[in-house]
Design an enzyme around this catalytic site. Structure first.
Site, PDB file in Angstrom:
ATOM      1  N   ARG A  70      44.586 -19.573 -77.218  1.00  0.00           N
ATOM      2  CA  ARG A  70      43.595 -18.545 -77.574  1.00  0.00           C
ATOM      3  C   ARG A  70      43.401 -17.514 -76.474  1.00  0.00           C
ATOM      4  O   ARG A  70      43.429 -16.309 -76.715  1.00  0.00           O
ATOM      5  CB  ARG A  70      42.232 -19.188 -77.855  1.00  0.00           C
ATOM      6  CG  ARG A  70      42.138 -19.930 -79.142  1.00  0.00           C
ATOM      7  CD  ARG A  70      40.872 -20.778 -79.158  1.00  0.00           C
ATOM      8  NE  ARG A  70      40.922 -21.724 -80.262  1.00  0.00           N
ATOM      9  CZ  ARG A  70      41.673 -22.814 -80.246  1.00  0.00           C
ATOM     10  NH1 ARG A  70      42.411 -23.093 -79.196  1.00  0.00           N
ATOM     11  NH2 ARG A  70      41.682 -23.614 -81.287  1.00  0.00           N
ATOM     12  N   THR A  71      43.187 -17.997 -75.241  1.00  0.00           N
ATOM     13  CA  THR A  71      42.843 -17.073 -74.152  1.00  0.00           C
ATOM     14  C   THR A  71      44.013 -16.153 -73.830  1.00  0.00           C
ATOM     15  O   THR A  71      43.839 -14.941 -73.674  1.00  0.00           O
ATOM     16  CB  THR A  71      42.412 -17.859 -72.906  1.00  0.00           C
ATOM     17  OG1 THR A  71      41.342 -18.736 -73.250  1.00  0.00           O
ATOM     18  CG2 THR A  71      41.930 -16.915 -71.820  1.00  0.00           C
ATOM     19  N   LYS A  98      59.024 -24.456 -58.437  1.00  0.00           N
ATOM     20  CA  LYS A  98      60.052 -24.682 -57.414  1.00  0.00           C
ATOM     21  C   LYS A  98      59.445 -24.902 -56.038  1.00  0.00           C
ATOM     22  O   LYS A  98      60.168 -24.982 -55.047  1.00  0.00           O
ATOM     23  CB  LYS A  98      61.000 -23.483 -57.374  1.00  0.00           C
ATOM     24  CG  LYS A  98      61.658 -23.168 -58.720  1.00  0.00           C
ATOM     25  CD  LYS A  98      62.459 -21.883 -58.650  1.00  0.00           C
ATOM     26  CE  LYS A  98      63.009 -21.496 -60.021  1.00  0.00           C
ATOM     27  NZ  LYS A  98      63.713 -20.202 -59.985  1.00  0.00           N
ATOM     28  N   ARG A 120      44.786 -17.770 -65.014  1.00  0.00           N
ATOM     29  CA  ARG A 120      44.276 -19.065 -65.460  1.00  0.00           C
ATOM     30  C   ARG A 120      44.951 -20.126 -64.598  1.00  0.00           C
ATOM     31  O   ARG A 120      46.181 -20.119 -64.460  1.00  0.00           O
ATOM     32  CB  ARG A 120      44.589 -19.287 -66.939  1.00  0.00           C
ATOM     33  CG  ARG A 120      43.977 -20.553 -67.558  1.00  0.00           C
ATOM     34  CD  ARG A 120      44.397 -20.640 -69.010  1.00  0.00           C
ATOM     35  NE  ARG A 120      43.810 -21.751 -69.731  1.00  0.00           N
ATOM     36  CZ  ARG A 120      42.693 -21.669 -70.461  1.00  0.00           C
ATOM     37  NH1 ARG A 120      42.036 -20.520 -70.519  1.00  0.00           N
ATOM     38  NH2 ARG A 120      42.245 -22.722 -71.121  1.00  0.00           N
ATOM     39  N   HIS A 148      34.754 -19.901 -66.500  1.00  0.00           N
ATOM     40  CA  HIS A 148      35.552 -19.230 -67.536  1.00  0.00           C
ATOM     41  C   HIS A 148      34.673 -18.071 -68.022  1.00  0.00           C
ATOM     42  O   HIS A 148      34.111 -18.115 -69.122  1.00  0.00           O
ATOM     43  CB  HIS A 148      35.871 -20.202 -68.665  1.00  0.00           C
ATOM     44  CG  HIS A 148      36.960 -19.738 -69.592  1.00  0.00           C
ATOM     45  ND1 HIS A 148      37.420 -18.433 -69.623  1.00  0.00           N
ATOM     46  CD2 HIS A 148      37.678 -20.407 -70.544  1.00  0.00           C
ATOM     47  CE1 HIS A 148      38.363 -18.320 -70.540  1.00  0.00           C
ATOM     48  NE2 HIS A 148      38.544 -19.509 -71.109  1.00  0.00           N
TER      49      HIS A 148
END
Length: 326
Positions: A70-71, A98, A120, A148
């Site tokens: 969604r975000t 890596k 995020r 958030h």
């Protein structure tokens, strides 16, 4: 369309922050400014033609070190509807896998001269760390158990559309409060705007000293629901749990699941919210999640695009050389 509720300072003084790392530190009028700015995009997104070229020529990087549907999609749509060039970076495809350090990743992103970076990350504080290493605005799309902010803003916009004002509202947030950055940002946002916030969770999922955030804690869901105007359900964040926090999903539903019978304990016109993803039949029953006229869950998704358009617009005004924002 909701009319602006404040007379704001001119230009960038209305929202003087370089980025949006969290709700903490925002004044009530700064939160309301972002909500009011989003209203134009709510209207645009309901039209057949949804595109504006406000951010034409600008590049936005969505750097998602943690999975999202969604975000990420919401931020991508928001940037493209404003005319920006949008690039999505997934952790599975990045050099982080890596062994590259977060600071090296930040320096790499900065060298690409992005005009805004949406981040995020699974670690609390990671977004603030990156924000201090790059030259452009940074928007927090969720960091660990910290915050958030755009989720809280879209939730506030959803509530305002349905209830018009925050003063006098009782909002009950129930679920995994301990691990939820959504709960934290919503508590900061809604209490700042004048709502009375209750939080409900099993003892093992309730943060210590939560009262310091100006909320009323409950372990009894039925008591927390009494007279509530808005009921916001949260999922169990099993991916952040180490150890046994609940006896079983079945027992959790019995004590903390939102059913039609339980909803009757709230106000007669109480509204239901959930930030998603939902675990139907655990924290919320399907006949509640899909309750016509009462469930705002799909409305939250709609408001998310508008809020993120507003944030991208406001935070890039300096880069676009707008008068009063340079």
């Amino acid at each position: 369309m909701t009319s602006p509720t404040f007379q704001y300072p001119a230009g960038s003084a209305a929202f003087p922050h370089r980025g949006l790392v969290g709700i903490a530190g925002l004044a009530p009028h700064e939160i309301m400014f972002l909500l009011d700015e989003a209203e134009q995009w709510v209207q645009l997104n309901r039209h057949a033609q949804k595109h504006r070229n406000l951010l034409a020529g600008l590049t936005i990087i969505n750097a998602f070190f943690e999975n999202s549907t969604r975000t990420l999609l919401s931020f991508e749509i928001a940037g493209k509807r404003l005319g920006a060039d949008v690039v999505n970076m997934h952790a599975a495809q990045s050099s982080v896998k890596k062994g590259e350090t977060l600071i090296d990743t930040a320096m790499t992103l900065n060298a690409m001269h992005a005009d805004a970076i949406v981040i995020r990350h699974g670690s609390s504080g990671a977004v603030r760390l990156i924000a201090g290493k790059v030259d452009c605005p940074v928007l927090n799309a969720g960091d660990g158990q910290h915050e958030h902010p755009t989720q809280a803003l879209l939730d506030a916009l959803t509530i305002r559309h349905a209830k018009r004002a925050f003063n006098g509202l009782t909002v009950t947030i129930c679920g995994d409060i301990l691990h939820s950055r959504v709960a934290r940002s919503n508590i900061l946002c809604l209490t700042s705007l004048g709502a009375d916030v209750r939080v409900c969770a099993p003892p093992a999922l309730m943060p210590e000293a939560i009262e310091a955030m100006n909320v009323t804690p409950f372990h009894d869901f039925d008591a927390a629901l009494a007279g509530a105007d808005v009921v916001m359900m949260l999922r169990l964040q099993l991916e952040r749990m180490q150890g046994q926090f609940i006896p079983s999903p079945r027992e959790y539903r019995h004590l903390y699941g939102l059913t039609l019978d339980r909803l009757e304990r709230a106000a007669p016109d109480a509204l239901v919210m959930h930030p998603g993803p939902m675990n139907r039949g655990v924290e919320i029953d399907s006949n509640v999640a899909d309750l016509v006229g009462r469930s705002l869950i799909t409305r939250q998704v709609e408001m998310g695009v508008a809020i993120r358009m507003a944030c991208l617009d406001v935070l890039t005004r300096k880069a676009r050389g707008l008068e009063g924002w340079a």
